[in-house]
Design a protein around this motif. Structure first.
Motif, PDB file in Angstrom:
ATOM      1  N   ARG A 186       0.838  -1.204   0.000  1.00  0.00           N
ATOM      2  CA  ARG A 186       0.000   0.000   0.000  1.00  0.00           C
ATOM      3  C   ARG A 186       0.869   1.248   0.000  1.00  0.00           C
ATOM      4  NH1 ARG A 186      -4.987   0.803   2.369  1.00  0.00           N
ATOM      5  NH2 ARG A 186      -5.505  -1.229   1.529  1.00  0.00           N
ATOM      6  N   TYR A 187       1.939   1.211   0.791  1.00  0.00           N
ATOM      7  CA  TYR A 187       2.830   2.373   0.860  1.00  0.00           C
ATOM      8  C   TYR A 187       3.472   2.649  -0.492  1.00  0.00           C
ATOM      9  CZ  TYR A 187       2.571   1.986   5.981  1.00  0.00           C
ATOM     10  OH  TYR A 187       2.132   1.933   7.279  1.00  0.00           O
ATOM     11  N   SER A 201       1.982  11.464   5.947  1.00  0.00           N
ATOM     12  CA  SER A 201       1.183  10.504   6.698  1.00  0.00           C
ATOM     13  C   SER A 201       2.055   9.576   7.523  1.00  0.00           C
ATOM     14  CB  SER A 201       0.323   9.672   5.736  1.00  0.00           C
ATOM     15  OG  SER A 201      -0.542  10.518   5.032  1.00  0.00           O
TER      16      SER A 201
ATOM     17  N   ILE B 346       3.982  11.397  14.735  1.00  0.00           N
ATOM     18  CA  ILE B 346       2.728  10.667  14.931  1.00  0.00           C
ATOM     19  C   ILE B 346       2.834   9.792  16.182  1.00  0.00           C
ATOM     20  CG2 ILE B 346       1.207   8.904  13.949  1.00  0.00           C
ATOM     21  CD1 ILE B 346       2.168  10.002  11.144  1.00  0.00           C
ATOM     22  N   PRO B 354      -2.303  19.412   6.744  1.00  0.00           N
ATOM     23  CA  PRO B 354      -1.474  20.411   6.071  1.00  0.00           C
ATOM     24  C   PRO B 354      -2.302  21.420   5.272  1.00  0.00           C
ATOM     25  CG  PRO B 354      -1.320  18.312   4.943  1.00  0.00           C
ATOM     26  CD  PRO B 354      -2.238  18.098   6.105  1.00  0.00           C
ATOM     27  N   GLU B 360      -0.407  17.551  -0.136  1.00  0.00           N
ATOM     28  CA  GLU B 360       0.241  16.981   1.037  1.00  0.00           C
ATOM     29  C   GLU B 360      -0.701  16.198   1.936  1.00  0.00           C
ATOM     30  OE1 GLU B 360       3.434  20.661   1.337  1.00  0.00           O
ATOM     31  OE2 GLU B 360       1.704  20.643   2.641  1.00  0.00           O
ATOM     32  N   GLY B 361      -1.997  16.452   1.799  1.00  0.00           N
ATOM     33  CA  GLY B 361      -2.939  15.824   2.718  1.00  0.00           C
ATOM     34  C   GLY B 361      -3.516  14.531   2.199  1.00  0.00           C
ATOM     35  N   LEU B 362      -3.707  14.452   0.892  1.00  0.00           N
ATOM     36  CA  LEU B 362      -4.462  13.327   0.351  1.00  0.00           C
ATOM     37  C   LEU B 362      -3.733  12.685  -0.813  1.00  0.00           C
ATOM     38  CD1 LEU B 362      -7.939  15.056   0.172  1.00  0.00           C
ATOM     39  CD2 LEU B 362      -7.340  13.204   1.717  1.00  0.00           C
ATOM     40  N   ILE B 363      -4.068  11.429  -1.059  1.00  0.00           N
ATOM     41  CA  ILE B 363      -3.641  10.791  -2.295  1.00  0.00           C
ATOM     42  C   ILE B 363      -4.900  10.715  -3.137  1.00  0.00           C
ATOM     43  CG2 ILE B 363      -2.680   8.702  -3.281  1.00  0.00           C
ATOM     44  CD1 ILE B 363      -0.951   8.601  -0.724  1.00  0.00           C
ATOM     45  N   HIS B 370      -8.658   4.052   1.752  1.00  0.00           N
ATOM     46  CA  HIS B 370      -7.200   3.944   1.849  1.00  0.00           C
ATOM     47  C   HIS B 370      -6.579   5.231   2.377  1.00  0.00           C
ATOM     48  CE1 HIS B 370      -7.107   0.437  -1.264  1.00  0.00           C
ATOM     49  NE2 HIS B 370      -7.906   0.229  -0.237  1.00  0.00           N
ATOM     50  N   LEU B 374      -4.210   5.533   5.934  1.00  0.00           N
ATOM     51  CA  LEU B 374      -2.809   5.604   5.507  1.00  0.00           C
ATOM     52  C   LEU B 374      -1.831   5.763   6.676  1.00  0.00           C
ATOM     53  CD1 LEU B 374      -1.361   5.406   2.853  1.00  0.00           C
ATOM     54  CD2 LEU B 374      -1.385   7.880   2.671  1.00  0.00           C
ATOM     55  N   ALA B 375      -2.227   6.531   7.689  1.00  0.00           N
ATOM     56  CA  ALA B 375      -1.293   6.792   8.784  1.00  0.00           C
ATOM     57  C   ALA B 375      -1.330   5.708   9.850  1.00  0.00           C
ATOM     58  CB  ALA B 375      -1.596   8.151   9.405  1.00  0.00           C
ATOM     59  N   LEU B 377      -2.277   2.278   9.151  1.00  0.00           N
ATOM     60  CA  LEU B 377      -2.331   0.935   8.573  1.00  0.00           C
ATOM     61  C   LEU B 377      -1.336  -0.005   9.249  1.00  0.00           C
ATOM     62  CD1 LEU B 377      -4.085  -0.084   6.213  1.00  0.00           C
ATOM     63  CD2 LEU B 377      -2.090   0.137   4.760  1.00  0.00           C
ATOM     64  N   GLY B 378      -0.126   0.501   9.480  1.00  0.00           N
ATOM     65  CA  GLY B 378       0.906  -0.319  10.106  1.00  0.00           C
ATOM     66  C   GLY B 378       0.546  -0.692  11.535  1.00  0.00           C
ATOM     67  N   GLU B 392      -9.742  -2.211   8.711  1.00  0.00           N
ATOM     68  CA  GLU B 392      -9.630  -1.048   7.829  1.00  0.00           C
ATOM     69  C   GLU B 392     -11.014  -0.550   7.421  1.00  0.00           C
ATOM     70  OE1 GLU B 392      -7.690  -1.653   3.990  1.00  0.00           O
ATOM     71  OE2 GLU B 392      -7.179   0.472   3.920  1.00  0.00           O
ATOM     72  N   LYS B 429      -8.292  10.714   8.831  1.00  0.00           N
ATOM     73  CA  LYS B 429      -7.018   9.992   8.859  1.00  0.00           C
ATOM     74  C   LYS B 429      -6.310  10.247  10.181  1.00  0.00           C
ATOM     75  CE  LYS B 429      -3.583  11.737   6.365  1.00  0.00           C
ATOM     76  NZ  LYS B 429      -2.865  12.049   5.113  1.00  0.00           N
ATOM     77  N   TRP B 430      -6.340  11.496  10.619  1.00  0.00           N
ATOM     78  CA  TRP B 430      -5.607  11.833  11.836  1.00  0.00           C
ATOM     79  C   TRP B 430      -6.345  11.433  13.095  1.00  0.00           C
ATOM     80  CZ3 TRP B 430      -0.997  11.573  10.970  1.00  0.00           C
ATOM     81  CH2 TRP B 430      -0.434  12.099   9.818  1.00  0.00           C
TER      82      TRP B 430
END
Lengths: 324, 518
Positions: A186-187, A201, B346, B354, B360-363, B370, B374-375, B377-378, B392, B429-430
């Motif tokens: 995903r990254y 992010s 984080i 941002p 900078e904020g979104l894809i 997703h 994004l921040a 997921l891990g 998710e 996301k945040w």
């Protein structure tokens, strides 16, 4: 998904047309040959795909194939290394090449094109230098090693499954799991789409890009080993030449955008098979071999043109619907 | 074919100088609309030769839009432009240039890789026998550089000059097309003190040569020093003019703000909790001379006001580990936390929405789901590697519900959402990362009025839950409405802190323009 189905259709059409034009196209010997070579190119393309997804490029794949293909017999035959040491050693060298590419790109902020272009020249030169520009091979004493690439699993009548296809499928499945099921996959897609936003992010974008280059070079090394066992005669100045271009072409044909963030393993594998099938059909149908690049280039061009056309059409329809 | 008849009143009688016909440049009833906002609602101004006119107004007052219309960058939707009394319609910049009107952009439009002479004559190169006439370029450039007081050779590569010198090259370029009206948009924004003084000299010299200089600046002291006349715009309207003799800081601020000074705030008073976040002596690369220190308490909403370019974004970036600060430290819940990357920020409990949402904020091409995860997921992954799909989906749906994000499906690419809903996705996301401190950079920029109110409500709810909220905003009303406390920045420095009862536009503007509280 649509893209993958699209090129699958093209592949099927090419196969059917070739079979009609030349009945010998689907005889077992030719099928075995095409699938075996498709497997090698698919493996290299999967590696290339990782860097292309991040928005990068690797032009050194062919030279890595050449270096590994010359170094391995040199170590085993000339320097009497045990294959069980020499094989991991050359894989390690490939991975190290990837680390160097990754560091130059992420830390020294060099452009991937430039870094890997230099790699293309350097590894090719190294292959020629260490071998004294002499052809390399394993001779007759290592036939069991050559079986790693040459073994064929009997299937039906005289049809066989070349073992490299199995390796390719294993690599493809691992790659697909990595890209679709893990956070790192995903990254990588996120970085390819918008590296800034990914960084904001909390994604370690430098490390992920480095990993992509390591994967690409390592897979190129694996491909180099398989090709070396298969061919058993490598010319240091030409072995693997332009393979990076086939790999990139297959990745693009399979749905990767060189802008990054797009592409599926299935698409790339089918793309590689399609390229190899075209190459073979060109020979089988008696089209002059001098035209072979014309055929492949044209199909690639038509493929991406058609894709843009489909996107444009979809966009227009969306616009029409939203204004209706 | 219709024949064109020119009204006799517009034909200049032979032998009569242009200036006796009408003013050098006049704009009457200029209207300009952008989707969703009226940038200019009927502005009329007149400019004469040999004067320096400052255009003053808050962010979004319409200054830049007016300048772009005068210089032919954009056509007006209504109104009339006259040069020497003649009605003109500029289709593009070159039309305006032909009449001697030149705009120097905030971001310089020069080619850094070419030499000074080539830049001055870019697109209008003198040629001889179809070849570049380098000798002429060099000679004419020399003359022009002398006029703007630049001693460097015309062969110098532009990129080797300082920003101030490049600015002078840009002016020389304007003079090379015999500019009669020179429009400058914040010319001193990135200049050093010395370079600013040099620019003043050149501007005064041009004035004495009869050039009209129109000048946008946020720096009141600069305007007091330079301007013959100040034109004030507010919300796209002409508010009035101040002559040089009447020019005071107070008068400019009150005209800029206009309406009765707002002091009320809709935010309910409450007692904030303990300090959760503090920065001590943080120095950013953009302003190496200014160190910032402030703290945030749980449940508090702190506004950060200032003009564009005051160094607020740079400060947030340094706090969040995007840029490396030159000095200073970040203290979270009493512990010094070294932050070198957004990841560490984080992990330390920070979140940053941002300023540049799309960059900078979104894809944008990725689905809402997703983007939401994004921040985090891990953090939620199985064995730290495999995406936890049910989690998710649940996380993303929770955020859509909690923030009221309007989207057809959470698998829709965020690029198809409206600005306000996109911002909610960034917020979502945040929130999933469960921060202790939420940093927001211009959180309501580019969102419509309704979504703005929703974002305010979300900020208040989060503060009520004990988050410390810091938001940067160039919208004074927003700062006054939302802040428990406001910090004001000017040129990289925190020039003051205002408690809620002290919050009013005059006080904020005074601090934001480098003055002090009266």
């Amino acid at each position: 998904m649509k893209r993958t189905l699209g090129i699958l259709c093209i592949l099927i059409v090419v196969v059917i047309v070739s079979r009609i034009a030349e009945p010998n196209f689907l005889i077992s010997r030719n099928v075995s040959n095409v699938t075996q070579w498709s497997a090698y190119f698919a493996i290299l393309s999967i590696g290339a795909m990782f860097v292309i997804i991040t928005g990068g490029i690797d032009l050194s794949i062919g030279s890595v194939v050449g270096l590994v293909g010359c170094l391995l017999p040199l170590l085993i035959v000339k320097h009497n290394w045990s294959p069980s040491v020499a094989i991991p050693f050359v894989i390690g060298i490939s991975a190290t090449i990837g680390v160097i590419h990754g560091l130059l790109i992420t830390r020294a902020k060099l452009q991937p094109f430039v870094v890997t272009l230099c790699g293309l020249m350097i590894y090719r030169g190294m292959a020629r230098w260490i071998t004294g520009d002499n052809n390399q091979g394993f001779g007759n004493k290592f036939d069991y090693l050559l079986e790693i690439s040459r073994w064929k699993i009997p299937l039906y009548k005289d049809y066989v499954l070349p073992i490299p296809v199995v390796y390719m499928l294993v690599i493809a499945i691992i790659a697909a799991i990595f890209l679709n099921q893990t956070v790192w996959g995903r990254y990588l897609y996120a970085i390819g789409r918008n590296e800034q936003a990914a960084h904001f992010s909390g994604i370690n974008t430098n490390r992920m890009k480095l990993i992509a280059y390591v994967i690409c070079s390592t897979i190129a090394g694996l491909g180099g080993i398989l090709l070396a066992f298969d061919l058993n005669s490598m010319q240091p100045s030409s072995h693997g030449n332009a393979y990076e271009l086939y790999a990139i072409a297959a990745a693009v044909l399979g749905g990767c955008s060189l802008r990054g963030g797009e592409g599926s393993v299935a698409g790339v594998v089918i793309g590689a098979v399609l390229l190899r099938t075209l190459y073979n059909a060109n020979n089988m149908l008696g089209i002059p071999t001098t035209l072979e690049f014309v055929t492949i280039g044209t199909v690639l061009l038509l493929g991406v043109l058609a894709d843009e056309g489909v996107k444009w059409y979809a966009h227009r329809r969306k616009l029409a619907r939203s204004t209706a | 074919m219709a024949s064109v008849t020119v009204p006799t009143s517009l034909i200049r009688p032979p032998g009569v100088p242009a200036s006796t016909i009408g003013p050098l440049l006049s704009a009457t009833g200029i209207v300009k609309e952008f989707p969703g906002c009226k940038a200019l609602a009927g502005v009329s101004v007149v400019f004469e030769p040999g004067e320096i006119v400052a255009i003053l107004g808050e962010n979004g007052a319409g200054k830049s839009t007016l300048m772009k219309i005068l210089a032919g960058v954009q056509p007006p939707d209504g109104g009339e432009l006259r040069v020497d009394g003649e009605v003109v319609a500029f289709n593009d910049v070159s039309d305006a240039m032909e009449r001697g009107i030149v705009l120097i952009h905030q971001e310089l439009n020069l080619a850094e890789n070419l030499d000074v002479g080539a830049n001055i004559f870019l697109g209008r190169e003198p040629t001889r026998y179809g070849m570049l006439d380098r000798a002429t370029i060099r000679r004419k450039s020399r003359e022009l550089l002398d006029r703007v007081g630049l001693t460097c050779s015309p062969d110098t590569i532009l990129g080797e000059l300082s920003t101030g010198q490049q600015q002078l090259v840009e002016i020389a370029k304007a003079l090379s097309i015999s500019a009669r009206v020179l429009i400058m948009d914040e010319p001193t924004a990135s200049l050093s003190h010395h370079e600013t003084q040099l620019l003043y000299e050149v501007v005064r010299k041009l004035k004495s040569e009869g050039v009209c200089v129109i000048y946008i600046s946020h720096r009141l002291s600069e305007i007091i020093e330079l301007a013959d006349r100040v034109v004030v715009l507010r919300d796209g309207q002409y508010v009035g003019e101040i002559k040089r003799v009447e020019l005071t800081r107070e008068k400019m601020v009150s005209m800029m703000i206009g309406r009765a000074l707002t002091t009320g705030s809709e935010r309910v008073a409450h007692t904030p909790g303990n300090e959760v976040f503090r920065i001590e002596g943080l120095v950013t690369e953009a302003f190496p001379q200014a160190a910032s220190t402030f703290n945030l308490r749980a449940g508090e909403i702190v506004g950060m006001a200032g003009l564009v370019g005051a160094g607020r974004t740079e400060l947030l970036r340094a706090i969040f580990g995007i840029d490396r600060p030159l000095a200073g430290r970040v203290v979270i819940a009493g512990q010094t936390k070294p932050i070198h990357s957004p990841r560490e920020a984080i992990n330390a409990g920070l979140a940053l929405v941002p300023e540049d949402r799309k960059g900078e904020g979104l894809i944008l091409e990725m689905p809402v789901r997703h983007n939401h995860t994004l921040a985090t997921l891990g953090r939620t992954a199985h064995a730290g590697a495999f995406i936890n799909r049910p989690r998710e989906v649940a996380d993303s749906r929770e955020m859509v519900a909690a923030l009221g994000t309007r989207t057809a499906s959470d698998l829709l690419a965020v690029q198809f959402l409206s600005g306000g809903n996109q911002q909610k996705v960034v917020l979502g996301k945040w929130l999933l990362s469960q921060p202790k401190v939420l940093l927001l950079d211009e959180p309501t920029r580019g969102v419509d009025v309704g979504a703005k109110q929703e974002i305010y409500r979300i900020m208040e709810e989060l503060a009520a839950k004990g988050l410390a909220v810091l938001f940067v905003s160039s919208d004074l009303e927003e700062v006054i409405r939302m802040s428990d406390r406001a910090l004001v920045m000017h040129e990289g420095r925190i020039t003051g802190e205002l408690q809620r009862h002290q919050l009013n536009e005059a006080a904020i503007m005074a601090l934001a323009t480098g003055g002090s509280l009266a």
